[in-house]
Design a protein around this motif. Structure first.
Motif, PDB file in Angstrom:
ATOM      1  N   LEU A   1      38.026  16.793 -18.024  1.00  0.00           N
ATOM      2  CA  LEU A   1      36.676  17.219 -18.215  1.00  0.00           C
ATOM      3  C   LEU A   1      36.088  16.804 -16.590  1.00  0.00           C
ATOM      4  CD1 LEU A   1      36.042  16.100 -21.680  1.00  0.00           C
ATOM      5  CD2 LEU A   1      36.573  18.482 -21.023  1.00  0.00           C
ATOM      6  N   LYS A   2      36.195  17.593 -15.631  1.00  0.00           N
ATOM      7  CA  LYS A   2      35.647  17.296 -14.368  1.00  0.00           C
ATOM      8  C   LYS A   2      34.202  17.427 -14.226  1.00  0.00           C
ATOM      9  CE  LYS A   2      39.905  16.602 -12.877  1.00  0.00           C
ATOM     10  NZ  LYS A   2      40.626  15.322 -12.661  1.00  0.00           N
ATOM     11  N   ALA A   3      33.678  18.179 -15.189  1.00  0.00           N
ATOM     12  CA  ALA A   3      32.045  18.512 -15.166  1.00  0.00           C
ATOM     13  C   ALA A   3      31.470  17.514 -15.828  1.00  0.00           C
ATOM     14  CB  ALA A   3      31.969  20.010 -15.157  1.00  0.00           C
ATOM     15  N   VAL A   4      31.767  16.706 -16.774  1.00  0.00           N
ATOM     16  CA  VAL A   4      31.079  15.892 -17.623  1.00  0.00           C
ATOM     17  C   VAL A   4      30.151  14.829 -16.675  1.00  0.00           C
ATOM     18  CG1 VAL A   4      31.161  13.935 -19.500  1.00  0.00           C
ATOM     19  CG2 VAL A   4      32.513  16.210 -19.569  1.00  0.00           C
ATOM     20  N   ARG A   5      29.052  14.617 -17.207  1.00  0.00           N
ATOM     21  CA  ARG A   5      28.078  13.748 -16.504  1.00  0.00           C
ATOM     22  C   ARG A   5      27.788  12.719 -17.293  1.00  0.00           C
ATOM     23  NH1 ARG A   5      23.816  18.156 -13.751  1.00  0.00           N
ATOM     24  NH2 ARG A   5      25.586  19.071 -12.219  1.00  0.00           N
ATOM     25  N   ILE A   6      27.424  12.892 -18.605  1.00  0.00           N
ATOM     26  CA  ILE A   6      27.277  11.909 -19.682  1.00  0.00           C
ATOM     27  C   ILE A   6      28.310  11.856 -20.681  1.00  0.00           C
ATOM     28  CG2 ILE A   6      25.522  11.101 -21.494  1.00  0.00           C
ATOM     29  CD1 ILE A   6      23.476  12.637 -19.539  1.00  0.00           C
ATOM     30  N   LEU A   7      28.955  10.807 -20.924  1.00  0.00           N
ATOM     31  CA  LEU A   7      29.801  10.826 -21.993  1.00  0.00           C
ATOM     32  C   LEU A   7      29.559   9.633 -23.022  1.00  0.00           C
ATOM     33  CD1 LEU A   7      32.458  11.268 -23.613  1.00  0.00           C
ATOM     34  CD2 LEU A   7      33.660   9.920 -21.771  1.00  0.00           C
ATOM     35  N   GLU A   8      29.321   9.786 -24.189  1.00  0.00           N
ATOM     36  CA  GLU A   8      28.490   8.887 -25.094  1.00  0.00           C
ATOM     37  C   GLU A   8      29.753   8.971 -26.268  1.00  0.00           C
ATOM     38  OE1 GLU A   8      27.341   6.643 -26.759  1.00  0.00           O
ATOM     39  OE2 GLU A   8      25.128   7.090 -26.276  1.00  0.00           O
ATOM     40  N   ALA A   9      30.255   7.593 -26.072  1.00  0.00           N
ATOM     41  CA  ALA A   9      31.324   7.437 -27.063  1.00  0.00           C
ATOM     42  C   ALA A   9      31.161   6.020 -27.966  1.00  0.00           C
ATOM     43  CB  ALA A   9      32.690   7.143 -26.470  1.00  0.00           C
ATOM     44  N   SER A  10      29.973   5.553 -27.865  1.00  0.00           N
ATOM     45  CA  SER A  10      29.590   4.284 -28.668  1.00  0.00           C
ATOM     46  C   SER A  10      29.828   4.360 -30.026  1.00  0.00           C
ATOM     47  CB  SER A  10      27.993   3.695 -28.110  1.00  0.00           C
ATOM     48  OG  SER A  10      27.386   4.778 -28.879  1.00  0.00           O
ATOM     49  N   ASN A  11      29.785   3.064 -30.714  1.00  0.00           N
ATOM     50  CA  ASN A  11      30.006   3.027 -32.202  1.00  0.00           C
ATOM     51  C   ASN A  11      31.135   3.793 -32.884  1.00  0.00           C
ATOM     52  OD1 ASN A  11      26.784   2.819 -31.463  1.00  0.00           O
ATOM     53  ND2 ASN A  11      27.247   1.680 -33.375  1.00  0.00           N
ATOM     54  N   ASN A  12      32.293   3.500 -32.205  1.00  0.00           N
ATOM     55  CA  ASN A  12      33.516   4.183 -32.851  1.00  0.00           C
ATOM     56  C   ASN A  12      34.408   2.955 -33.157  1.00  0.00           C
ATOM     57  OD1 ASN A  12      33.772   7.206 -33.228  1.00  0.00           O
ATOM     58  ND2 ASN A  12      32.617   6.789 -31.205  1.00  0.00           N
ATOM     59  N   LYS A  13      35.788   3.108 -33.160  1.00  0.00           N
ATOM     60  CA  LYS A  13      36.556   1.944 -33.422  1.00  0.00           C
ATOM     61  C   LYS A  13      37.693   2.285 -32.311  1.00  0.00           C
ATOM     62  CE  LYS A  13      36.006   2.092 -38.235  1.00  0.00           C
ATOM     63  NZ  LYS A  13      36.374   2.249 -39.853  1.00  0.00           N
ATOM     64  N   LEU A  14      37.306   2.510 -31.028  1.00  0.00           N
ATOM     65  CA  LEU A  14      38.205   2.641 -30.110  1.00  0.00           C
ATOM     66  C   LEU A  14      38.825   1.270 -29.407  1.00  0.00           C
ATOM     67  CD1 LEU A  14      36.266   5.249 -27.943  1.00  0.00           C
ATOM     68  CD2 LEU A  14      38.414   5.740 -29.060  1.00  0.00           C
ATOM     69  N   PRO A  15      40.219   0.847 -29.696  1.00  0.00           N
ATOM     70  CA  PRO A  15      40.687  -0.234 -29.035  1.00  0.00           C
ATOM     71  C   PRO A  15      41.234  -0.248 -27.546  1.00  0.00           C
ATOM     72  CG  PRO A  15      42.468   0.867 -30.090  1.00  0.00           C
ATOM     73  CD  PRO A  15      41.106   1.900 -30.236  1.00  0.00           C
ATOM     74  N   GLU A  16      41.223   1.117 -27.086  1.00  0.00           N
ATOM     75  CA  GLU A  16      41.143   1.269 -25.458  1.00  0.00           C
ATOM     76  C   GLU A  16      40.849   2.539 -25.121  1.00  0.00           C
ATOM     77  OE1 GLU A  16      45.302   1.016 -24.529  1.00  0.00           O
ATOM     78  OE2 GLU A  16      46.080   2.888 -26.037  1.00  0.00           O
ATOM     79  N   ILE A  17      40.626   2.866 -23.851  1.00  0.00           N
ATOM     80  CA  ILE A  17      39.902   4.099 -23.207  1.00  0.00           C
ATOM     81  C   ILE A  17      41.330   4.672 -22.441  1.00  0.00           C
ATOM     82  CG2 ILE A  17      38.260   5.318 -21.824  1.00  0.00           C
ATOM     83  CD1 ILE A  17      37.135   4.225 -24.460  1.00  0.00           C
ATOM     84  N   PRO A  18      41.799   5.857 -22.548  1.00  0.00           N
ATOM     85  CA  PRO A  18      42.884   6.442 -21.763  1.00  0.00           C
ATOM     86  C   PRO A  18      42.300   6.074 -20.289  1.00  0.00           C
ATOM     87  CG  PRO A  18      41.714   8.134 -22.961  1.00  0.00           C
ATOM     88  CD  PRO A  18      41.260   6.842 -23.397  1.00  0.00           C
ATOM     89  N   THR A  19      43.471   6.155 -19.510  1.00  0.00           N
ATOM     90  CA  THR A  19      43.217   5.809 -17.813  1.00  0.00           C
ATOM     91  C   THR A  19      42.799   7.019 -17.455  1.00  0.00           C
ATOM     92  OG1 THR A  19      45.666   6.236 -17.654  1.00  0.00           O
ATOM     93  CG2 THR A  19      45.198   4.028 -17.755  1.00  0.00           C
ATOM     94  N   GLU A  20      42.987   8.128 -18.189  1.00  0.00           N
ATOM     95  CA  GLU A  20      42.639   9.414 -17.451  1.00  0.00           C
ATOM     96  C   GLU A  20      40.980   9.664 -17.385  1.00  0.00           C
ATOM     97  OE1 GLU A  20      46.880   9.762 -18.734  1.00  0.00           O
ATOM     98  OE2 GLU A  20      44.790   9.161 -19.928  1.00  0.00           O
TER      99      GLU A  20
END
Length: 610
Positions: free
Chosen positions: A228-247
């Motif tokens: 997703l090379k064009a994404v300027r705003i990524l809102e991923a708050s309030n989930n259950k993510l233990p990690e974020i992929p390195t990508e």
């Protein structure tokens, strides 16, 4: 009986007066259905837009679905004398707003509005969408948020020209892989649903600029997020993510990243995020903010790491030159790197809820600029540049000039060299000169130079501050003439018990070490006047032992772990300076600590149980 002028009878109660113009007026516009008037429909035919929001609609009138089909009433009696508002000039409906009603379903008749580019049905009670929605091939903006949708029909992914999809505040549990067909989509909002993951096809949304997946139950993000090379705003708050992929670190257009309120233990390396301005990662379980992370955050203006488990901030924080706001609230940080003070762009530094020992409470209370000024004042001086000439230099201790410079006026000064040992060429000249002052501060000594004992008979002042000493030599007990001893900024956790020979010692500085209690040997130095123990981990004030120091005049216990101040401390009448700020005790209150030492001692003395 009286009559009105003109011979008509008087008006009686309940009678309606006659309207003399009644035969010449057009009848009022008739409601077609559900509060939708023919006049409103007629206006929509001309403008191509129909707004039926906030009308308590439970169903959509058929006349709305047939607005592009039905011939207007006036078309049935066309007059050549009246050419304005001709039915043949009707515009296809392109914008339909049905928001904030009570709709429970949308009819398949919606396919009769193929020209629609905007459809807004937010804030209704929809549990599903009609399959016919896939026939609206011109649709660009679709808002189905704030409904009760549990899924999206597969037909919806035929809308290849869609630019905006808002489906937040529903009951969606999954998103079909068909979402990858939205190759023109720019704004996607799936927040406040029940999603646990995203399809891998999400990476096909090459033109996506804004993505909101917050307030779900997502435990895994697909690696295709990096596409997703064009994404300027990524809102991923309030989930259950233990990690974020390195990508995610490959999202080169990313400007704002929201990851707060997850279960992250580490940040991703945002290696290609060269446009990142805001990073919000608070309320997680992050333990380390490493130099590798900071290396890629050089463009960040706002960084929130509040409510994590950070123990320290590395010196590499100075790489974030554009940083304007840094929120470190509620972590386990006890000190800050002095180099943080060089960040001139920093306007807000929030430190509440940390066990700060490296900075006194009164300095923290001065605000961001006060803290930065304090940190700048503690930056060690850089060693001077060596003489570029090939000849002997005054900074070279192996040369005659260097020896003279290092040993002068009964002083051996070999400070601020970043050295791990003292050149052997200095010891004999220092002994012959009967030096009284030895300054070996601001080096990298891990042990006390053993040859220091050669000067034991004459030295009265010894400075070993700003080194890396964790243990101290027992042999220093031979320096019986010591009056001043500076051991600040090391890693010392105790003093040798054999140092009882320091019978002339009047001052010792042990600040910024790792002491958990005052070393017992200290209380044997009956001539001691100044005891500086700030910025350690001392937990109690041993008043009975302090009474063994009859000349104690200055006691500095700032920024330790003292939970209670014994009132008996007020009986130490020799004290002229008592510093207790920056400890976790509740009494005395800061207002009392800010008063003079005499007032503080009086306050304590008044609280001694009788």
């Amino acid at each position: 009986m009286s009559r009105l002028r003109g011979g008509g009878p008087a008006s009686g109660r309940g009678r309606v007066p006659l309207n003399p113009r009644a035969g010449f007026q057009k009848p009022a516009a008739k409601d077609v259905s559900g509060g939708v008037s023919s006049a409103l429909l007629k206006q929509a035919m001309r403008s191509g837009q129909l707004n039926l929001s906030n009308r308590e609609l439970t169903t959509v009138p058929d006349s709305v679905w047939r607005i592009n089909i039905d011939v207007p009433e006036e078309a049935k009696s066309v007059s050549m004398d009246k050419t304005e508002d001709g039915w043949w000039e009707q515009t296809d409906l392109v914008k339909l707003i049905l928001a904030c009603n009570k709709l429970q379903e949308i009819s398949n008749d919606i396919q009769q509005l193929p020209a629609l580019t905007v459809l807004d049905v937010h804030d209704n009670a929809l549990t599903s969408l009609p399959p016919a929605i896939g026939e609206l091939l011109n649709l660009q903006r679709l808002n189905v948020s704030h409904n009760k949708l549990t899924s999206l029909p597969t037909e919806i992914f035929k809308l290849r020209h869609l630019l905006t999809l808002h489906a937040e505040f529903n009951d969606l549990t999954a998103v079909d892989e068909g979402i990858g067909e939205y190759i023109h989509l720019e704004d996607l909002n799936l927040s406040h649903n029940k999603l646990t993951t995203l399809p891998y096809t999400i990476g096909q949304l090459g033109k996506l600029k804004t993505m909101n997946i917050s307030e779900n139950q997502i435990t895994l993000l697909p690696s295709t997020m990096g596409l997703l090379k064009a994404v300027r705003i990524l809102e991923a708050s309030n989930n259950k993510l233990p990690e974020i992929p390195t990508e995610v670190g490959d999202m080169k257009s990313l400007e704002q990243l929201y990851l707060q309120h997850n279960v992250l233990t580490a940040l991703p390396l945002l290696r290609a995020c060269i446009s990142l301005k805001e990073l919000h990662a608070g309320n997680n379980r992050i333990v380390v903010l490493s130099p590798d992370h900071l290396e890629h955050l050089t463009t960040v203006n706002v960084m929130s790491m509040r409510d994590n488990k950070l123990n320290e901030i590395p010196d590499e924080i100075i790489n974030v030159r554009s940083l304007q706001r840094l929120d470190l609230t509620n972590n386990n940080i006890s000190s800050l790197p002095n180099k943080l003070g060089t960040l001139t762009s920093l306007k807000s530094l929030v430190l509440e809820g940390n066990p700060m020992r490296g900075i006194r409470r009164d300095i923290v209370s001065r605000g961001t600029q006060g803290i930065l000024k304090y940190l700048r004042s503690r930056i060690e001086e850089e060693p001077s540049t060596k003489d570029a000439t090939d000849g002997p230099s005054a900074s070279d201790p192996s040369s005659a000039m260097g020896v003279v410079a290092a040993v002068a006026s009964k002083t051996l000064d070999y400070s601020n060299k970043k050295a791990t040992e003292v050149p052997v060429t200095l010891w004999e000249p220092a002994r012959e000169a009967d030096v009284a002052v030895v300054n070996l501060s601001k080096n990298a000594f891990t042990q006390v130079p053993p040859n220091l004992i050669l000067l034991s008979k004459t030295v009265t002042e010894l400075n070993l501050g700003f080194n890396k000493l964790s243990t101290l030599s027992v042999e220093l007990q031979m320096m019986v003439n010591l009056v001043h001893l500076d051991l600040r900024n090391n890693a010392i956790s105790n003093l040798p018990s054999e140092w009882t020979t320091f019978s002339k010692l009047r001052e010792i500085n042990l600040s910024y070490n790792r002491l958990k209690e005052v070393p017992a040997v200290v209380f044997t130095w009956t001539q001691l006047e100044n005891l500086i123990l700030g910025d350690n981990q001392i937990g109690i004030i041993d008043v009975p032992s302090l009474k063994k120091l009859p000349k104690i005049a200055s006691l500095d216990l700032q920024n330790n772990d003292i939970m209670q101040v014994p009132p008996e401390l007020g009986n130490l009448e020799t004290l002229r300076s008592l510093q207790l700020g920056g400890n976790p005790f509740r009494t005395p209150r800061p207002a009392v600590l800010a008063k003079s030492t005499a007032a503080l001692l009086a306050y304590l003395k008044d609280r001694i149980p009788t």
